[in-house]
Write a protein that holds these residues in place. Sequence first.
Motif, PDB file in Angstrom:
ATOM      1  N   ASN A 183     -89.135  30.028  21.163  1.00  0.00           N
ATOM      2  CA  ASN A 183     -88.883  29.435  22.401  1.00  0.00           C
ATOM      3  C   ASN A 183     -88.184  30.477  23.095  1.00  0.00           C
ATOM      4  O   ASN A 183     -87.234  30.419  23.911  1.00  0.00           O
ATOM      5  CB  ASN A 183     -88.263  28.205  22.611  1.00  0.00           C
ATOM      6  N   LYS A 184     -88.988  31.664  23.641  1.00  0.00           N
ATOM      7  CA  LYS A 184     -88.438  32.988  24.482  1.00  0.00           C
ATOM      8  C   LYS A 184     -88.079  32.363  25.815  1.00  0.00           C
ATOM      9  O   LYS A 184     -87.133  32.954  26.527  1.00  0.00           O
ATOM     10  CB  LYS A 184     -89.413  33.700  24.358  1.00  0.00           C
ATOM     11  N   ARG A 197     -81.164  29.923  18.305  1.00  0.00           N
ATOM     12  CA  ARG A 197     -81.979  28.975  17.695  1.00  0.00           C
ATOM     13  C   ARG A 197     -83.037  28.697  18.614  1.00  0.00           C
ATOM     14  O   ARG A 197     -83.974  28.478  18.108  1.00  0.00           O
ATOM     15  CB  ARG A 197     -81.190  27.466  17.877  1.00  0.00           C
ATOM     16  N   ALA A 198     -83.353  29.286  19.690  1.00  0.00           N
ATOM     17  CA  ALA A 198     -84.454  29.276  20.663  1.00  0.00           C
ATOM     18  C   ALA A 198     -85.349  30.381  20.027  1.00  0.00           C
ATOM     19  O   ALA A 198     -86.670  30.195  19.830  1.00  0.00           O
ATOM     20  CB  ALA A 198     -84.106  29.535  22.137  1.00  0.00           C
ATOM     21  N   ILE A 223     -77.596  28.703  21.646  1.00  0.00           N
ATOM     22  CA  ILE A 223     -78.792  28.325  22.060  1.00  0.00           C
ATOM     23  C   ILE A 223     -79.758  29.363  21.976  1.00  0.00           C
ATOM     24  O   ILE A 223     -81.007  29.124  21.528  1.00  0.00           O
ATOM     25  CB  ILE A 223     -78.671  27.927  23.532  1.00  0.00           C
ATOM     26  N   ILE A 224     -79.615  30.843  22.255  1.00  0.00           N
ATOM     27  CA  ILE A 224     -80.690  31.596  22.261  1.00  0.00           C
ATOM     28  C   ILE A 224     -80.973  31.954  20.714  1.00  0.00           C
ATOM     29  O   ILE A 224     -82.136  32.100  20.544  1.00  0.00           O
ATOM     30  CB  ILE A 224     -79.720  33.079  22.776  1.00  0.00           C
ATOM     31  N   GLY A 275     -82.210  26.835  13.055  1.00  0.00           N
ATOM     32  CA  GLY A 275     -83.338  26.615  13.862  1.00  0.00           C
ATOM     33  C   GLY A 275     -84.852  26.613  13.420  1.00  0.00           C
ATOM     34  O   GLY A 275     -85.650  26.087  13.630  1.00  0.00           O
ATOM     35  N   THR A 300     -81.581  30.662  29.539  1.00  0.00           N
ATOM     36  CA  THR A 300     -79.971  30.468  29.053  1.00  0.00           C
ATOM     37  C   THR A 300     -79.226  31.685  29.199  1.00  0.00           C
ATOM     38  O   THR A 300     -78.052  31.552  30.131  1.00  0.00           O
ATOM     39  CB  THR A 300     -79.991  30.248  27.564  1.00  0.00           C
ATOM     40  N   LYS A 341     -86.933  29.620  26.860  1.00  0.00           N
ATOM     41  CA  LYS A 341     -85.537  28.986  27.005  1.00  0.00           C
ATOM     42  C   LYS A 341     -84.503  30.120  26.801  1.00  0.00           C
ATOM     43  O   LYS A 341     -83.443  29.813  27.402  1.00  0.00           O
ATOM     44  CB  LYS A 341     -85.399  27.861  25.827  1.00  0.00           C
ATOM     45  N   ALA A 342     -84.556  30.987  25.821  1.00  0.00           N
ATOM     46  CA  ALA A 342     -83.747  32.125  25.613  1.00  0.00           C
ATOM     47  C   ALA A 342     -83.357  32.749  27.005  1.00  0.00           C
ATOM     48  O   ALA A 342     -82.362  33.015  27.150  1.00  0.00           O
ATOM     49  CB  ALA A 342     -84.159  32.965  24.450  1.00  0.00           C
ATOM     50  N   ILE A 357     -79.295  23.183  30.788  1.00  0.00           N
ATOM     51  CA  ILE A 357     -78.609  24.211  30.154  1.00  0.00           C
ATOM     52  C   ILE A 357     -77.292  24.869  30.138  1.00  0.00           C
ATOM     53  O   ILE A 357     -76.414  24.783  29.222  1.00  0.00           O
ATOM     54  CB  ILE A 357     -79.465  25.579  30.490  1.00  0.00           C
TER      55      ILE A 357
END
Length: 459
Positions: free
Chosen positions: A88-89, A82-83, A79-80, A307, A95, A91-92, A236
């Motif tokens: 998209n910091k 791809r974020a 996830i990180i 991503g 997560t 969401k990282a 998440i």
Amino acid sequence: MANVSAEQLGTESISSLLIKQALPASIGILVMSLNVLVDSIFVGNWIGSIAIAAINVVLPISFFIGALGMAIGIGGASIISRALGANNKEKALRTFGNQISFTILITVIMVVLGLTFVDTLIPAFGGKGSIFELAKIYYVIVLYGVPFLALNMMGNNVIRSEGKPKFAMIAMIIPSVGNLILDYILINVMDYGMEGAAWATTISYLLCFLYIFYFFLSDFSELKLNPKYLPINFSILKEISSLGGVTLARQAVVSVIYLLMNNILFDLGGEAMVAVYAIIGRMLMFALFPVFGVTQGFLPIAGFNYGAQKYDRVKESIYTAIKFAAILATIVFAGLMIFPAEIAGLFLSHKPGMSEFELATNAFVLENTPSAMRWVFAATPIIALQLIGAAYFQAIGKAVPALLLTLCRQGFFFIPLILILPNYLGELGVWISFPIADVLATIVTGYFLRKEINRTLVG
């Protein structure tokens, strides 16, 4: 071997990136695997071959709990990556915070359960006869350190997802070197025996945790420890669990395999046959370190570029990773085919005053390990495609095919084979199950990987 920024994962040449990512990952896995290997050699020489069998009984239980952290780490790292690729910091960071909370919660629960049912679990995993008492001593002490192991495995994958493989490598080296030094002090110098081996392992987990904790507090990390991201976010958590479930399912199957193998081999040849498998199990963890290193290096490259919708780079990363891993696997194969007897001899004690039981066990192990090792590693040159193929689906967030392909070799093919073939071929049936499963799983993975590449990596 320099670290790369997340942005460089989408711009540098794939070969260069793969070397930068895979080399430190391989070195880290090598040192970690050497730790397991040398630890077993120390235990075998200073305590005895039955002690190696005892550790082999405990490993799948403690590693399964530790693998909960690895599952959360790999699921969150996907996830990180791809974020970060999608810029998209927020969401990282969220997560990462959820990874920490979930790892602590679930591993503490598992440790409590593991200590409660210790007398049931050890015999179930093959800790019978003279193996039981040594296994119990090791198990109880090591289990206290398993939450740290889980946090280490989680944090290591997050570090790699940031494009910081050098720090991930150091995090793997610290417990390995620490364990070997503590092994020498506690077993050989202070003569603490099995308790010394267990405390050496537990303390080494703590040392690694302290380093990873320092990394995430430092300016080296893009993902800062922040209490505001620790509360569980169920959307998440669901995504972490679905992707991390691939890793957890794989380790669960590995634990089931240890359970079946230890019991089947104990019935076929007693403690000595379990010791044969213990040596081969160490080589399975050690010998394939360069292939696993390439796989680990491949994950953030494929995830980031997928991503970022740079599909040509994703495709190139797949083919390059398979090529690199296949070459390395073939080199490993050659060494194992040529020197199996010499490898087996490293694990056996030659101390004076050994009992007749110990001498007979050593003779049995030395006689039976070489042929078994050749069978187990017979299909090694082709496993690169299976490992990279399954890892690709995990890197791009497709949990179901990643899970099925990960379970393909060990779950769908290997377990049925070891339940059937030994009934007709005895111990040979156990060993030939390994290459048969490798070949079948590689064929299946190759088919689905090619289909996925042709369907999605276009434009």
